[in-house]
Design an enzyme around this catalytic site. Sequence first.
Site, short mmCIF file in Angstrom:
data_model
loop_
_atom_site.label_atom_id
_atom_site.label_comp_id
_atom_site.label_asym_id
_atom_site.label_seq_id
_atom_site.Cartn_x
_atom_site.Cartn_y
_atom_site.Cartn_z
N LYS A 58 -23.40 -7.89 14.06
CA LYS A 58 -22.70 -6.83 13.31
C LYS A 58 -23.59 -5.58 13.20
O LYS A 58 -23.14 -4.47 13.44
CB LYS A 58 -22.34 -7.29 11.89
CG LYS A 58 -21.36 -8.42 11.80
CD LYS A 58 -21.00 -8.73 10.35
CE LYS A 58 -22.14 -9.21 9.48
NZ LYS A 58 -22.70 -10.51 9.84
N ARG A 77 -34.45 -13.71 15.62
CA ARG A 77 -34.51 -12.32 15.14
C ARG A 77 -35.90 -11.94 14.65
O ARG A 77 -36.53 -12.72 13.92
CB ARG A 77 -33.52 -12.13 13.97
CG ARG A 77 -32.09 -12.18 14.40
CD ARG A 77 -31.22 -11.41 13.44
NE ARG A 77 -30.96 -12.13 12.20
CZ ARG A 77 -29.80 -12.04 11.54
NH1 ARG A 77 -28.84 -11.26 11.99
NH2 ARG A 77 -29.62 -12.70 10.43
N ARG A 132 -37.11 -12.50 8.87
CA ARG A 132 -36.47 -12.51 7.55
C ARG A 132 -36.66 -13.86 6.89
O ARG A 132 -36.52 -14.89 7.55
CB ARG A 132 -34.96 -12.24 7.72
CG ARG A 132 -34.59 -10.80 7.64
CD ARG A 132 -33.16 -10.56 8.07
NE ARG A 132 -32.18 -11.35 7.36
CZ ARG A 132 -30.87 -11.16 7.47
NH1 ARG A 132 -30.40 -10.22 8.27
NH2 ARG A 132 -30.02 -11.91 6.79
N ARG A 181 -25.82 -20.34 5.31
CA ARG A 181 -25.09 -19.07 5.37
C ARG A 181 -23.83 -19.20 6.23
O ARG A 181 -22.79 -18.63 5.91
CB ARG A 181 -26.00 -17.96 5.91
CG ARG A 181 -26.88 -17.39 4.80
CD ARG A 181 -28.15 -16.74 5.31
NE ARG A 181 -27.93 -15.73 6.30
CZ ARG A 181 -28.81 -15.44 7.28
NH1 ARG A 181 -29.94 -16.11 7.37
NH2 ARG A 181 -28.55 -14.49 8.13
N ARG A 219 -17.16 -9.36 1.86
CA ARG A 219 -17.50 -10.72 2.28
C ARG A 219 -16.73 -11.77 1.50
O ARG A 219 -16.89 -12.96 1.76
CB ARG A 219 -18.99 -10.90 2.00
CG ARG A 219 -19.82 -11.36 3.18
CD ARG A 219 -21.21 -11.55 2.63
NE ARG A 219 -22.16 -12.00 3.57
CZ ARG A 219 -22.95 -11.20 4.29
NH1 ARG A 219 -22.83 -9.90 4.20
NH2 ARG A 219 -23.85 -11.72 5.08
N1 LIG Z 1 -20.97 -8.25 0.52
C1 LIG Z 1 -21.89 -9.13 0.07
N2 LIG Z 1 -21.60 -9.96 -0.95
C2 LIG Z 1 -22.49 -10.84 -1.43
N3 LIG Z 1 -23.73 -10.98 -0.94
C3 LIG Z 1 -24.10 -10.18 0.09
C4 LIG Z 1 -23.20 -9.22 0.65
N4 LIG Z 1 -23.83 -8.55 1.63
C5 LIG Z 1 -25.06 -9.08 1.71
N5 LIG Z 1 -25.23 -10.05 0.78
C6 LIG Z 1 -26.45 -10.86 0.54
O1 LIG Z 1 -27.46 -10.43 1.45
C7 LIG Z 1 -27.80 -11.48 2.37
C8 LIG Z 1 -28.10 -10.90 3.72
O2 LIG Z 1 -26.97 -10.22 4.20
P1 LIG Z 1 -26.80 -9.86 5.75
O3 LIG Z 1 -28.01 -9.14 6.24
O4 LIG Z 1 -25.48 -9.16 5.90
O5 LIG Z 1 -26.82 -11.30 6.40
P2 LIG Z 1 -26.14 -12.05 7.60
O6 LIG Z 1 -27.17 -12.02 8.68
O7 LIG Z 1 -25.96 -13.41 7.00
O8 LIG Z 1 -24.85 -11.40 8.01
C9 LIG Z 1 -26.62 -12.43 2.32
O9 LIG Z 1 -26.95 -13.76 2.69
C10 LIG Z 1 -26.22 -12.33 0.85
O10 LIG Z 1 -27.09 -13.07 0.03
#
Ligand SMILES: Nc1ncnc2c1ncn2[C@@H]1O[C@H](COP(=O)(O)OP(=O)(O)O)[C@@H](O)[C@H]1O
Length: 271
Positions: free
Chosen positions: A51, A162, A206, A217, A128
């Site tokens: 994404k 990553r 990360r 996740r 989300r």
């Molecule tokens: N819209 C959201 N609602 C709730 N938690 C979020 C949201 N966006 C990000 N987070 C938090 O930040 C973390 C990392 O997000 P992100 O970088 O988008 O991870 P991923 O690689 O899982 O898509 C998520 O696992 C969550 O804890």
Amino acid sequence: MAIVHRLLRSAAAAFSPAAAAARRGLSALAAEQTLERNVQWVFLGCPGVGKGTYASRLSQLVGVPHIATGDLVREELASSGPLSQQLAEIVNQGKLVSDEIIIDLLSKRLERGETKGESGFILDGFPRTVGQAEILEGVTEIDLVVNLKLREDVLLEKCLGRRTCSQCGGNFNIASINAEEGNGKPRICMPPLLPPANCMSKLITRADDTEEVVKKRLHIYNEMSRPVEEFYRKRGKLLEFDLPGGIPESWPKLLQALNIEDHDDKQCAVA
Ligand SMILES: Nc1ncnc2c1ncn2[C@@H]1O[C@H](COP(=O)(O)OP(=O)(O)O)[C@@H](O)[C@H]1O
């Protein structure tokens, strides 16, 4: 976009069902404000699908900010502010942050953008949950939702590969993926995206990209975020995109699916 962050704030303060009617009123107001504006797109997809990579490339092409709520959460974590301890515990267990906190972080980011004259956005990682999608729908119009898709075994490998350069902030991936066709899954090859030599010694991973947390996740995505796809599908806004491979293969196909030409110029044709 000027009004979006203020409306999001109002929505964050109005989570009760009783506020639903008020939200519908806000929606009409937001629609009036967005008759002539830049694109407002959302990127959905499992952890590791890419994404961030594709939303960031498209945002440069289309000339709107790429806003990733995961980045906002990580910035807050790194700031050692009042929320950082609480956020670290949630994120490192692969759980979702509360809607209230995420909406507050997003509103602040939109507000900062507004002062810099930003308009439109590509959201990555938000909404989300269906609750977040409803709140967003109550405050502004989303034009298009791109749902990026990839085999789950590949997603895990990609997350584990990553790396980010702690100095320049560049994102790389050291995984060399060659997943065979089988059980209805397509063959997927993705060469690694290696960093330049001067970043090599500064690579960081990360804290939530461990096998255990990525699996958690993915599970949470299937439970909490999968219904968001249906939310937008029902509204006729969902564009499904199966990634055929790495960036060189996928990027031109994604542009084609979006009917965008890459002229290396922000006046690109968007249909
Ligand atoms: N819209 C959201 N609602 C709730 N938690 C979020 C949201 N966006 C990000 N987070 C938090 O930040 C973390 C990392 O997000 P992100 O970088 O988008 O991870 P991923 O690689 O899982 O898509 C998520 O696992 C969550 O804890």
